[in-house]
Design a protein around this motif. Structure first.
Motif: not given
Length: 120
Positions: A15-17, A19, A68, A70, A83-87, A91
């Motif tokens: 759920s974290q991002t 980077s 997800r 950026s 940056q990949l969110s909600s991992v 992933d």
């Protein structure tokens, strides 16, 4: 010769991002017309193109990750960032940054890769 080096945390919680930063030497990300891409390879699977940033700053993403992912850049440091969110554990992969002329897993130069594990 162009060299790329990935950096970032090797462990990210669900759920974290995520980077990651790619530092480029031997060529400018802002003046040479290539796509600067992120590619990942999950364990036991083939490489997957994540996205890219072009010399004009435009960004492109895999349709499956677009919601997800950026990608941004810092031209003063000759770096670009993913940056990949909600991992999720899906992933988990070796992440590579690369330079190429296509929005694909094809590349001319690639970093050595960095392992990212998503786990609690």
């Amino acid at each position: 010769q162009v060299q790329l080096q990935e950096s970032g945390p090797g462990l990210v919680k669900p759920s974290q991002t995520l980077s990651l930063t790619c530092t480029v030497s031997g060529g400018s990300i802002a003046t040479t017309y290539y796509y600067w891409s992120w590619i990942r390879q999950p364990p036991g699977k083939g490489p997957e193109w994540v996205g890219a940033i072009a010399v004009d700053g435009r960004t492109y993403y895999s349709p499956s990750l677009k919601s997800r992912a950026s990608i941004s850049r810092d031209t003063s440091k000759n770096q670009f960032t993913l940056q990949l969110s909600s991992v999720t554990p899906e992933d988990t992969a070796v992440y590579y940054c690369a330079r190429g002329t296509q929005l694909s897993t094809n590349y001319y130069y690639r970093g050595q890769g960095t392992q990212v594990t998503v786990s609690s």
